[in-house]
Scaffold this motif. Structure first.
Motif, PDB file in Angstrom:
ATOM      1  N   VAL A 105      31.942  51.012  48.581  1.00  0.00           N
ATOM      2  CA  VAL A 105      31.045  51.145  48.229  1.00  0.00           C
ATOM      3  C   VAL A 105      30.347  49.828  46.869  1.00  0.00           C
ATOM      4  O   VAL A 105      31.383  50.165  45.865  1.00  0.00           O
ATOM      5  CB  VAL A 105      30.540  52.359  47.171  1.00  0.00           C
ATOM      6  N   THR A 128      24.338  53.874  43.414  1.00  0.00           N
ATOM      7  CA  THR A 128      23.086  54.875  43.114  1.00  0.00           C
ATOM      8  C   THR A 128      21.676  54.253  42.946  1.00  0.00           C
ATOM      9  O   THR A 128      21.419  52.807  43.095  1.00  0.00           O
ATOM     10  CB  THR A 128      23.549  55.618  41.784  1.00  0.00           C
ATOM     11  N   VAL A 149      31.326  57.130  39.117  1.00  0.00           N
ATOM     12  CA  VAL A 149      32.465  57.647  39.357  1.00  0.00           C
ATOM     13  C   VAL A 149      33.477  57.146  38.890  1.00  0.00           C
ATOM     14  O   VAL A 149      34.097  56.361  37.924  1.00  0.00           O
ATOM     15  CB  VAL A 149      32.882  57.080  40.991  1.00  0.00           C
ATOM     16  N   VAL A 173      34.502  62.221  46.765  1.00  0.00           N
ATOM     17  CA  VAL A 173      32.891  61.850  47.444  1.00  0.00           C
ATOM     18  C   VAL A 173      32.910  61.791  48.219  1.00  0.00           C
ATOM     19  O   VAL A 173      33.920  62.115  49.529  1.00  0.00           O
ATOM     20  CB  VAL A 173      32.945  60.436  46.568  1.00  0.00           C
ATOM     21  N   VAL A 203      30.398  60.339  51.032  1.00  0.00           N
ATOM     22  CA  VAL A 203      30.068  58.450  51.624  1.00  0.00           C
ATOM     23  C   VAL A 203      28.912  58.758  52.647  1.00  0.00           C
ATOM     24  O   VAL A 203      29.568  59.519  53.624  1.00  0.00           O
ATOM     25  CB  VAL A 203      30.346  57.649  51.069  1.00  0.00           C
ATOM     26  N   LEU A 213      26.895  55.785  48.458  1.00  0.00           N
ATOM     27  CA  LEU A 213      26.864  56.964  47.504  1.00  0.00           C
ATOM     28  C   LEU A 213      25.284  56.844  47.966  1.00  0.00           C
ATOM     29  O   LEU A 213      24.785  58.292  47.904  1.00  0.00           O
ATOM     30  CB  LEU A 213      27.559  57.105  46.405  1.00  0.00           C
TER      31      LEU A 213
END
Length: 174
Positions: free
Chosen positions: A46, A52, A63, A69, A71, A87
């Motif tokens: 990621v 974000t 994180v 999480v 994804v 994310l």
């Protein structure tokens, strides 16, 4: 023998992934450029840009290692045995809604950072805009001489929003 089995599991996971697929995983490593997430024995990346919708100072602000999480798979590269994850793709971009409801309005924000070009002001949980130096009292380019300081609450007008470049232009209001 165990290494071969682990590699087979990893390859099978990679081959089973498709772009757009939603997966659960665990953050396995944090690097300055992003976070690796273990999804079934395969570590996907990621990138910082996919963490974000807001600006990220440090990946660890978003994180932590061991965190579970969810994804979205963005891309699978079977030749290089890599996958790109996101994310932020699980959430709608907040900027278009902000543009529809706040353009031309005066809002209260908090000064987050002073830089040579102006002051960055957080106008809501997801959006930060720029008040250019010429718009600040004192007409100076020296952050130490600014009429505002980091942490100040200020009234700003939302003057312009560029959805493509993801930029908000603000003007300081008395």
């Amino acid at each position: 023998m165990a290494e071969t089995s682990r590699e087979q599991v990893r390859r099978a996971t990679l081959e089973g992934l498709k772009a757009g697929q939603i997966c659960k995983g665990v953050v396995s490593a944090i690097e300055p450029f992003g976070a690796f997430v273990d999804i079934g024995g395969l570590d996907g990346l990621v990138s910082v840009a996919e963490l974000t919708w807001t600006h990220v100072e440090a990946v660890s602000d978003i994180v932590e290692i061991g965190q579970e999480v969810t994804v979205v798979v963005l891309d699978v590269d079977l030749d290089r045995e890599r996958c790109a994850l996101s994310l932020k793709a699980l959430h709608a971009d907040p900027l278009p809604e902000f543009a529809r409801t706040q353009l031309g309005c005066v809002v209260i924000g908090r000064v987050e950072k002073l830089v040579k070009i102006g002051a960055f002001v957080r106008v809501n949980e997801h959006c930060v805009g720029l008040v250019p130096w010429p718009d600040l009292a004192g007409r100076t380019t020296d952050p130490s001489e600014s009429a505002v300081q980091v942490g100040d609450e200020v009234a700003v007008e939302v003057v312009a929003i560029n959805l493509v470049k993801r930029r908000i232009l603000l003007s300081l209001r008395p």
